[in-house]
Design a protein around this motif. Structure first.
Motif, mmCIF file in Angstrom:
data_model
loop_
_atom_site.group_PDB
_atom_site.id
_atom_site.type_symbol
_atom_site.label_atom_id
_atom_site.label_comp_id
_atom_site.label_asym_id
_atom_site.label_seq_id
_atom_site.Cartn_x
_atom_site.Cartn_y
_atom_site.Cartn_z
ATOM 1 N N ARG A 163 13.386 35.801 2.072
ATOM 2 C CA ARG A 163 14.477 35.964 3.032
ATOM 3 C C ARG A 163 14.695 34.654 3.766
ATOM 4 N N GLN A 164 15.918 34.444 4.194
ATOM 5 C CA GLN A 164 16.241 33.216 4.919
ATOM 6 C C GLN A 164 15.452 33.124 6.216
ATOM 7 N N THR A 165 15.174 34.255 6.857
ATOM 8 C CA THR A 165 14.391 34.215 8.098
ATOM 9 C C THR A 165 12.964 33.731 7.830
ATOM 10 N N SER A 209 23.251 27.188 6.391
ATOM 11 C CA SER A 209 24.075 26.084 5.883
ATOM 12 C C SER A 209 23.353 25.313 4.778
ATOM 13 N N LEU A 210 22.036 25.157 4.894
ATOM 14 C CA LEU A 210 21.289 24.485 3.830
ATOM 15 C C LEU A 210 21.327 25.295 2.542
ATOM 16 N N VAL A 211 21.155 26.609 2.653
ATOM 17 C CA VAL A 211 21.209 27.473 1.474
ATOM 18 C C VAL A 211 22.617 27.433 0.877
ATOM 19 N N ALA A 248 9.042 29.242 8.108
ATOM 20 C CA ALA A 248 8.166 28.299 7.414
ATOM 21 C C ALA A 248 8.555 26.847 7.707
ATOM 22 N N LEU A 249 9.845 26.614 7.905
ATOM 23 C CA LEU A 249 10.338 25.263 8.182
ATOM 24 C C LEU A 249 10.393 24.956 9.673
ATOM 25 N N ASP A 250 10.151 25.972 10.496
ATOM 26 C CA ASP A 250 10.215 25.838 11.949
ATOM 27 C C ASP A 250 11.595 25.365 12.411
ATOM 28 N N ILE A 251 12.630 26.023 11.857
ATOM 29 C CA ILE A 251 14.005 25.757 12.259
ATOM 30 C C ILE A 251 14.705 27.086 12.522
ATOM 31 N N VAL A 252 15.854 27.035 13.172
ATOM 32 C CA VAL A 252 16.579 28.263 13.487
ATOM 33 C C VAL A 252 17.231 28.815 12.220
ATOM 34 N N PRO A 253 17.327 30.146 12.101
ATOM 35 C CA PRO A 253 17.888 30.745 10.885
ATOM 36 C C PRO A 253 19.294 30.252 10.536
ATOM 37 N N ARG A 287 17.392 19.388 2.749
ATOM 38 C CA ARG A 287 17.579 20.254 1.565
ATOM 39 C C ARG A 287 16.341 20.223 0.683
ATOM 40 N N HIS A 288 15.729 19.048 0.567
ATOM 41 C CA HIS A 288 14.518 18.916 -0.233
ATOM 42 C C HIS A 288 13.405 19.795 0.339
ATOM 43 N N ARG A 289 13.230 19.750 1.668
ATOM 44 C CA ARG A 289 12.191 20.578 2.307
ATOM 45 C C ARG A 289 12.439 22.062 2.070
ATOM 46 N N LEU A 290 13.695 22.490 2.218
ATOM 47 C CA LEU A 290 13.995 23.909 2.021
ATOM 48 C C LEU A 290 13.762 24.310 0.566
ATOM 49 N N LEU A 291 14.231 23.480 -0.349
ATOM 50 C CA LEU A 291 14.048 23.776 -1.769
ATOM 51 C C LEU A 291 12.565 23.839 -2.121
ATOM 52 N N ARG A 292 11.772 22.886 -1.620
ATOM 53 C CA ARG A 292 10.336 22.874 -1.887
ATOM 54 C C ARG A 292 9.660 24.111 -1.292
ATOM 55 N N THR A 293 10.044 24.463 -0.071
ATOM 56 C CA THR A 293 9.451 25.639 0.584
ATOM 57 C C THR A 293 9.778 26.905 -0.194
#
Length: 146
Positions: free
Chosen positions: A54-56, A71-73, A61-66, A39-45
């Motif tokens: 956009r979530q995509t 779920s993180l959002v 940027a995080l190199d993870i699947v959409p 969650r920290h990585r997503l929030l920072r990004t």
């Protein structure tokens, strides 16, 4: 794999020591800010971009699947740290924006991370600190980006 009696491989030892150091720093921040590393990585990004994303784009940027971003959002939105907004250019899409509370949580996480790093570095003499940083820069600055 190191067998009993074998000397540890320097690369294995470096990896383990760096991983252990980062793990303790993340744990310390998580205990004070209640934010998982993902969650920290997503929030920072999301916060690095001046405009909602956009979530995509966040997934890329995080190199993870959409679907992992969704779920993180969801979690960050439930905590009031991000909000979903309609995309003005595509009615089917939504954008993710960091809230004021989300920015405050990131600022506190940064303060905690800096405090923990200072505590770790305080174990070293000033010359040792400078040497450690110089050597880490040498390893990172010459390496290919991940």
């Amino acid at each position: 794999m190191t067998l009993p009696g074998d000397a540890p491989h320097p690369g294995d030892e470096l990896f383990w020591l760096l991983r252990r150091t980062l793990h303790t720093m993340r744990r310390d921040v998580r205990e004070r800010v209640d934010l998982s590393p993902a969650r920290h990585r997503l929030l920072r990004t999301a916060a690095r971009n001046p405009e909602p994303q956009r979530q995509t784009a966040l997934a890329a940027a995080l190199d993870i699947v959409p679907r992992s971003v969704t779920s993180l959002v969801d979690d960050l939105e439930a905590a009031g740290l991000v909000e979903r907004l309609p995309d003005p250019t595509d009615r089917r899409a939504t954008l993710v924006a960091v809230t004021g509370e989300g920015r405050a949580v990131l600022a506190e996480a940064d303060r905690q991370r800096r405090r923990h790093a200072e505590e770790l570095l305080a174990r070293l003499e000033p010359g040792e600190q400078a040497e450690l940083l110089r050597l880490l820069h040498r390893l990172v600055d010459d390496a290919d980006p991940c």
